[in-house]
Design a protein around this motif. Structure first.
Motif, PDB file in Angstrom:
ATOM      1  N   ALA A 184       0.700  -1.301   0.087  1.00  0.00           N
ATOM      2  CA  ALA A 184       0.094  -0.041  -0.051  1.00  0.00           C
ATOM      3  C   ALA A 184       1.106   1.233  -0.020  1.00  0.00           C
ATOM      4  O   ALA A 184       1.636   1.520   0.902  1.00  0.00           O
ATOM      5  CB  ALA A 184      -0.878  -0.176   1.311  1.00  0.00           C
ATOM      6  N   PRO A 192       0.505  -7.223  -6.235  1.00  0.00           N
ATOM      7  CA  PRO A 192      -0.691  -6.252  -5.750  1.00  0.00           C
ATOM      8  C   PRO A 192      -0.283  -5.077  -5.286  1.00  0.00           C
ATOM      9  O   PRO A 192       0.486  -5.065  -4.451  1.00  0.00           O
ATOM     10  CB  PRO A 192      -1.549  -7.154  -4.763  1.00  0.00           C
ATOM     11  CG  PRO A 192      -1.242  -8.760  -4.855  1.00  0.00           C
ATOM     12  CD  PRO A 192       0.310  -8.596  -5.503  1.00  0.00           C
ATOM     13  N   MET A 245      -1.768  -0.913  -3.843  1.00  0.00           N
ATOM     14  CA  MET A 245      -2.920   0.040  -3.930  1.00  0.00           C
ATOM     15  C   MET A 245      -2.456   1.591  -3.369  1.00  0.00           C
ATOM     16  O   MET A 245      -1.355   1.734  -2.692  1.00  0.00           O
ATOM     17  CB  MET A 245      -4.175  -0.388  -3.094  1.00  0.00           C
ATOM     18  CG  MET A 245      -3.671  -0.289  -1.748  1.00  0.00           C
ATOM     19  SD  MET A 245      -4.957  -0.998  -0.463  1.00  0.00           S
ATOM     20  CE  MET A 245      -6.028   0.603  -0.548  1.00  0.00           C
ATOM     21  N   ARG A 294      -9.316  -0.773   5.040  1.00  0.00           N
ATOM     22  CA  ARG A 294      -9.325  -0.701   3.682  1.00  0.00           C
ATOM     23  C   ARG A 294      -8.198  -1.384   3.179  1.00  0.00           C
ATOM     24  O   ARG A 294      -8.241  -2.175   2.214  1.00  0.00           O
ATOM     25  CB  ARG A 294      -9.549   0.878   3.292  1.00  0.00           C
ATOM     26  CG  ARG A 294     -10.006   0.986   1.806  1.00  0.00           C
ATOM     27  CD  ARG A 294     -10.149   2.379   1.349  1.00  0.00           C
ATOM     28  NE  ARG A 294     -10.793   3.229   2.112  1.00  0.00           N
ATOM     29  CZ  ARG A 294     -11.508   4.419   1.937  1.00  0.00           C
ATOM     30  NH1 ARG A 294     -10.700   4.981   0.985  1.00  0.00           N
ATOM     31  NH2 ARG A 294     -12.264   4.902   2.735  1.00  0.00           N
ATOM     32  N   ILE A 295      -7.073  -1.168   3.468  1.00  0.00           N
ATOM     33  CA  ILE A 295      -6.043  -1.829   2.916  1.00  0.00           C
ATOM     34  C   ILE A 295      -6.114  -3.570   3.063  1.00  0.00           C
ATOM     35  O   ILE A 295      -5.885  -4.021   2.195  1.00  0.00           O
ATOM     36  CB  ILE A 295      -4.413  -1.367   3.417  1.00  0.00           C
ATOM     37  CG1 ILE A 295      -4.269   0.028   3.234  1.00  0.00           C
ATOM     38  CG2 ILE A 295      -3.389  -2.168   3.266  1.00  0.00           C
ATOM     39  CD1 ILE A 295      -3.348   0.650   4.153  1.00  0.00           C
ATOM     40  N   ASP A 348      -8.638  -5.149   3.162  1.00  0.00           N
ATOM     41  CA  ASP A 348     -10.022  -5.431   2.388  1.00  0.00           C
ATOM     42  C   ASP A 348      -9.384  -5.756   1.035  1.00  0.00           C
ATOM     43  O   ASP A 348     -10.150  -6.594   0.243  1.00  0.00           O
ATOM     44  CB  ASP A 348     -11.104  -4.586   2.606  1.00  0.00           C
ATOM     45  CG  ASP A 348     -11.957  -4.577   3.871  1.00  0.00           C
ATOM     46  OD1 ASP A 348     -11.671  -5.705   4.443  1.00  0.00           O
ATOM     47  OD2 ASP A 348     -12.585  -3.637   3.907  1.00  0.00           O
ATOM     48  N   THR A 349      -8.638  -4.807   0.606  1.00  0.00           N
ATOM     49  CA  THR A 349      -7.975  -5.118  -0.780  1.00  0.00           C
ATOM     50  C   THR A 349      -6.759  -5.985  -1.017  1.00  0.00           C
ATOM     51  O   THR A 349      -6.848  -6.488  -2.070  1.00  0.00           O
ATOM     52  CB  THR A 349      -7.542  -3.464  -1.200  1.00  0.00           C
ATOM     53  OG1 THR A 349      -8.650  -2.619  -0.925  1.00  0.00           O
ATOM     54  CG2 THR A 349      -7.058  -3.363  -2.684  1.00  0.00           C
ATOM     55  N   LEU A 350      -5.873  -5.805  -0.364  1.00  0.00           N
ATOM     56  CA  LEU A 350      -4.533  -6.565  -0.604  1.00  0.00           C
ATOM     57  C   LEU A 350      -4.444  -7.899   0.521  1.00  0.00           C
ATOM     58  O   LEU A 350      -3.573  -8.653   0.143  1.00  0.00           O
ATOM     59  CB  LEU A 350      -3.480  -5.772  -0.065  1.00  0.00           C
ATOM     60  CG  LEU A 350      -3.536  -4.544  -0.949  1.00  0.00           C
ATOM     61  CD1 LEU A 350      -2.044  -3.618  -0.515  1.00  0.00           C
ATOM     62  CD2 LEU A 350      -3.307  -4.822  -2.539  1.00  0.00           C
TER      63      LEU A 350
END
Length: 255
Positions: free
Chosen positions: A30, A53, A55, A73-74, A76-78
């Protein structure tokens, strides 16, 4: 499972170099900057090109209310975070006599360089301790402080104070998190060529060549990135609480 890192202040300089080194080691990353600007998006694209990956995480580390939501949020994404690199930092508003230092510059340095490190690390550690952590993944906090955590630069005293505070945060975290098998390191760069040091880097180069550092040169951001990634990957096993003086021997006592 893949290691996942948040690197603060990673849109340029040492932070971007660290993100790059972590990506090359297989980490998902991130990328953080205070706002979602072109610089942040360029950094994300640069890491994305390495095939991992990635973000954007545009938030001001000084805003403690943003910490927990962005960590969520990180993840949830990564995926579950394993690594926090506290790299974001600011310099003084004006170099000069410490008797003339104003509260604005003092508060700015302490907020970003120390307070943010403490509370973001706290939020990160709470998430790790609230869940089961799979074996085989190394968990770590890597704080980027400065040689000025111990060496005085009298024309930027408030910066030195903030870095000394961050160095103590590293020690306290190491004591608290060691029993949980979470390592904590304090990387203290010396004379490094970055955007922050650009106005004075030529003077630093001269002083390094004249003997201020044992190795007669300034350091490069990618060298700091390699150190950070080495620590984050657990390649210094059975260690925690260490100060890594990445300063070419500048602070070695000598006659």
């Amino acid at each position: 499972m893949r290691q996942v890192a948040l690197v603060t202040g990673s849109s340029r300089g040492i932070g971007l170099a660290a993100a790059e080194a972590l990506a090359r080691a297989g980490f998902a990353v991130a990328i953080n900057g205070p706002v979602a600007d072109a610089e942040l998006h360029a950094a994300v694209a640069r890491i994305e090109a390495l095939g991992v990956p990635v973000m954007a995480a545009p938030f001001d580390v000084g805003d403690t209310a943003a910490h927990a939501p962005w960590l969520a949020r990180i993840e949830d994404t990564l995926g579950p975070l394993t690594t926090l690199v506290n790299n974001a930092g600011v310099g003084v508003l004006h170099r000069g006599d410490l008797l003339e230092v104003g509260e604005e510059s003092w508060d700015r340095c302490l907020t970003i360089n120390a307070r943010a490190v403490f509370f973001l690390s706290q939020a990160f550690a709470r998430r790790l301790l609230a869940r089961a952590r799979p074996e085989g993944l190394f968990h770590a906090v890597v704080n980027v402080t400065s040689s000025n955590a111990s060496a005085v630069a009298v024309q930027r005293a408030e910066y030195c104070v903030s870095k000394a505070a961050a160095a103590m945060v590293s020690k306290a975290l190491a004591v608290r998190l060691g029993p949980e098998n979470i390592a904590v390191y304090d990387v203290q760069p010396g004379l490094i060529a970055t955007d922050m040091t650009a106005p004075v880097i030529e003077a630093y180069r001269r002083r390094a060549a004249e003997g201020l550092t044992l190795m007669p040169r300034v350091g490069e951001a990618h060298e700091m990135g390699t150190i950070i990634a080495t620590l984050a990957a657990g390649k210094l096993p059975y260690t925690t609480g260490q100060v890594i003086s990445a300063d070419a021997g500048m602070l070695v006592p000598r006659f």
